[in-house]
Design a protein around this motif. Sequence first.
Motif, PDB file in Angstrom:
ATOM      1  N   LYS A   1       2.089  -9.929 -18.456  1.00  0.00           N
ATOM      2  CA  LYS A   1       1.467 -10.902 -17.549  1.00  0.00           C
ATOM      3  C   LYS A   1       1.577 -10.502 -16.080  1.00  0.00           C
ATOM      4  O   LYS A   1       1.100 -11.209 -15.211  1.00  0.00           O
ATOM      5  N   LEU A   2       2.230  -9.386 -15.785  1.00  0.00           N
ATOM      6  CA  LEU A   2       2.384  -8.921 -14.412  1.00  0.00           C
ATOM      7  C   LEU A   2       1.524  -7.677 -14.171  1.00  0.00           C
ATOM      8  O   LEU A   2       1.204  -6.935 -15.111  1.00  0.00           O
ATOM      9  N   GLN A   3       1.189  -7.475 -12.889  1.00  0.00           N
ATOM     10  CA  GLN A   3       0.392  -6.303 -12.510  1.00  0.00           C
ATOM     11  C   GLN A   3       1.031  -5.618 -11.311  1.00  0.00           C
ATOM     12  O   GLN A   3       1.716  -6.269 -10.497  1.00  0.00           O
ATOM     13  N   LEU A   4       0.790  -4.311 -11.187  1.00  0.00           N
ATOM     14  CA  LEU A   4       1.226  -3.555 -10.018  1.00  0.00           C
ATOM     15  C   LEU A   4       0.015  -3.389  -9.108  1.00  0.00           C
ATOM     16  O   LEU A   4      -0.993  -2.768  -9.499  1.00  0.00           O
ATOM     17  N   VAL A   5       0.114  -3.974  -7.918  1.00  0.00           N
ATOM     18  CA  VAL A   5      -1.027  -4.024  -7.007  1.00  0.00           C
ATOM     19  C   VAL A   5      -0.707  -3.192  -5.767  1.00  0.00           C
ATOM     20  O   VAL A   5       0.321  -3.411  -5.117  1.00  0.00           O
ATOM     21  N   VAL A   6      -1.573  -2.231  -5.455  1.00  0.00           N
ATOM     22  CA  VAL A   6      -1.434  -1.425  -4.234  1.00  0.00           C
ATOM     23  C   VAL A   6      -2.336  -2.050  -3.177  1.00  0.00           C
ATOM     24  O   VAL A   6      -3.548  -2.246  -3.404  1.00  0.00           O
ATOM     25  N   VAL A   7      -1.726  -2.376  -2.035  1.00  0.00           N
ATOM     26  CA  VAL A   7      -2.458  -3.051  -0.950  1.00  0.00           C
ATOM     27  C   VAL A   7      -2.312  -2.243   0.334  1.00  0.00           C
ATOM     28  O   VAL A   7      -1.299  -1.563   0.551  1.00  0.00           O
ATOM     29  N   ASP A   8      -3.302  -2.352   1.197  1.00  0.00           N
ATOM     30  CA  ASP A   8      -3.301  -1.698   2.505  1.00  0.00           C
ATOM     31  C   ASP A   8      -3.243  -2.782   3.573  1.00  0.00           C
ATOM     32  O   ASP A   8      -4.147  -3.626   3.664  1.00  0.00           O
ATOM     33  N   ASN A   9      -2.153  -2.792   4.389  1.00  0.00           N
ATOM     34  CA  ASN A   9      -2.020  -3.820   5.434  1.00  0.00           C
ATOM     35  C   ASN A   9      -2.436  -3.319   6.810  1.00  0.00           C
ATOM     36  O   ASN A   9      -2.106  -3.924   7.833  1.00  0.00           O
ATOM     37  N   GLY A  10      -3.129  -2.161   6.834  1.00  0.00           N
ATOM     38  CA  GLY A  10      -3.607  -1.619   8.102  1.00  0.00           C
ATOM     39  C   GLY A  10      -2.719  -0.550   8.683  1.00  0.00           C
ATOM     40  O   GLY A  10      -3.188   0.278   9.476  1.00  0.00           O
ATOM     41  N   THR A  11      -1.453  -0.536   8.315  1.00  0.00           N
ATOM     42  CA  THR A  11      -0.521   0.482   8.811  1.00  0.00           C
ATOM     43  C   THR A  11       0.088   1.294   7.691  1.00  0.00           C
ATOM     44  O   THR A  11       0.538   2.419   7.899  1.00  0.00           O
ATOM     45  N   SER A  12       0.158   0.720   6.492  1.00  0.00           N
ATOM     46  CA  SER A  12       0.741   1.433   5.357  1.00  0.00           C
ATOM     47  C   SER A  12       0.216   0.850   4.051  1.00  0.00           C
ATOM     48  O   SER A  12      -0.348  -0.251   4.021  1.00  0.00           O
ATOM     49  N   LYS A  13       0.437   1.638   2.999  1.00  0.00           N
ATOM     50  CA  LYS A  13       0.075   1.182   1.660  1.00  0.00           C
ATOM     51  C   LYS A  13       1.347   0.827   0.903  1.00  0.00           C
ATOM     52  O   LYS A  13       2.298   1.610   0.884  1.00  0.00           O
TER      53      LYS A  13
END
Length: 809
Positions: free
Chosen positions: A60-72
């Motif tokens: 039920k969980l996922q690994l999500v890669v996000v970009d906050n503008g300065t780092s991933k």
Amino acid sequence: MKIPLSWLKDYVKFDLSLDEVAHALTMSGNEVENIRSIGNIDKVLVAKVIEINPHPNADKLQLVVVDNGTSKLEVVCGANNLFIGQKVALASIGAKLFNPHSEDSEEVFTLKKSKIRGVVSEGMICSEKELGIGLDHTGILNLDSNTVVGTKIEDIIGDSILEFSLTPNRSDCLGIIGIAREVSAILDAKLKLPETNYISQKQKVNSAISVNIEATDLCDRYMGSIITDVSIKPSPKWLQDRLTAIGERPINNIVDITNYIMFETGQPLHAFDYEKIKNKKIVVRRAKNKEKIISIDNTVRELNSNILVISDSEKSIGIAGVMGGKNSEITSKTNSIFLEAATFDSSNNRKTSKQLNLKSEANLRFEKGLNPQLAEFAIKRAIRMILEICGGESYSGLIDEPKEKIISKKIISVDKNYLSNILGLKLDDFIIENTLTKLGFEVVDNNEKWDITVPYWREDVNIPEDIVEEIARVVGYDIFPSKTISDNLPIWSPTEDLDLKRKITDYLVESGMQEIISYSATNMESESRMDFPKDYPSPVFIRNPISNDFNIMRRSLRESILNCISYNVRSWKDPIAIFELGRIFLETNDDLPKEKIMINGAFAGPRNAIHWERKSNDLFDFFDAKGSVEYVLKKLRIPMKFSKFSDDPTFISGRCAKILSGKNLDIEIGVLGQISNKIISKFGSNIPDIFMFEIDFESLLNIYIDADKYNFYSRFSRHQNSQRDISLIVDDFQEVQEIIDIVNKHNIVSRSEITDIYTGGDIVDGKKVITVRIEYQSFDKTLKASEISIIEKKILLDLKKFIGADLRS
């Protein structure tokens, strides 16, 4: 009343800080009680979802890669509404978020770097609830696709909520536009009202539905419109956010719009499913006795003929101004709606709410009193919003009943000199006219006076003094000069009643009692426990009681005292010695009831607090109550005596006495006695013995005013006193006070008191022995034994003559 700053700025723009605006509003009479920030959270940025991968150890969980503008960053997330390219709110380690699992909506937690099922999560993708801007925690917050990555979340969702504590007369400020008008006038800022025009189809609404107002005394105006082919779905996010910010739960677009308009304008609206209205007929009528309706909160409610309902040709479909019916509510299947905007009687609406124990935001506004003209503005505004958000077509025209309604303008004439005198300073005519115009008043200058037309939304302005108040609060109280009192100070005069109240309270406290303050209102059922005599004055009924538990004014303090004892005795094991000095209300059949001030006190339970050195069975008795009365009157230097009587059903026969005072000790000022077991049982008290005194304050005051309160010193004898005891055999019913009176009338008796009362043993039935200690003293000489014996014989003869007392040998 809660108002988001962003919503307020839709109608009026200003550059001042929020604190300055809040201060200006408070000083003008609309108190800003609190300012609360929402969405202003550090270490939360807008991020873009780049990758979504399954969690290796949790389905039920996922690994999500996000970009906050300065780092991933890689975060673990369990939301099911994620997608690639989505803009989300990403909280970094150290962010303070709201706990979505806590019942306390204000509880926060600090986000820490942690492993979730074996994988390190470098942050959190937030829901509305974690950001404190909503109640939804089923999925993450989905931001607009045009939102710039790296933007602080407070710049996107941050807002401030102004919480107002409004006075009851300002019903216009129960709408955000009302507060906007205030801000506009105070800050001299332009007011922008929302558009109300809309395009309608050719078919007239009167041809599709009819409205009949049967209860014309309870409904001043009823307006309606039909909108067809609407699409029922969740409201746009901006609309949901605004309702959520003020504590309202979004339901669907139609219901949300009616709620939005109510908070915007102050006018409640209601939408019915048009297809569910039988025979397309609306009747505004009184309910039938025991008529039932299921309200939209799924509660079956039994109605009566005092309740106003909205019905079709067969049944009730809503409780007017309070809540709609389940049988006509908007659902996902609704295609056409009938929209209602009405003006209902405020008093009846308030009573209905209390009878049904049902409060709503609509009811809150109706019970304040709304002007019929507000309904037209609100319904037009609502129709425009529904067409924009829900689609569909509106029938032309509006249902507007009754057709013969009279909507008149309220004009108040104010003399210019009078206004200046009341204000205390002279203001320029332009300032006065401009101030009133900014508030929505129309001002006509007629030389020495102004004729001022009051705007329809200001139901609280009715007299010239109201106009003066409007000017003073808007121009600002700070401009009024401070002045010292220019006249002579008022001459002090004695206030005997206040002086006596203070003294009585102080003396009773000195005697070990505690003061209580109880409600002046009660109810018939509660008061009936006192068994008032048939000729006792009728109760005074309250026309608009705050509760059915308090619908009459009390006729006695006895009930209040006994209520207090019965309530406290359940958990309080220490002495109960209480008193109250308060008013009772007696019906006179005149315009106003008679108000009397009474003093009641009572003793119950143990005489002393629990202690290992003290006897646990040492209980209060009759003489504790008697002693407190004697102590107070002695301190007031008012003569008194007790006289037995038995015609008060509150007390046990033979264990009660009148309290007499005055110069001749013949004025009854109160009673004293032991409460009957019958009365005690009605109060559910488990204390068997309660002793009470009651004093008429007015009677006592008259004696107090006439009493010689300052000449209280008396001459004392320089000669030796002598004491002798006599034991008298008297009838069992003999009053002690009568014995003392007979003894004390002899000149050289300086004092006498009872030292013992004895029954049983060699004393025959129906008799008792009373021992009296008599003190003899002369001002002229030391008395000889023979002289004392002569007086003693006279005393014994008098006692034999008047009460049949015999000396015990």
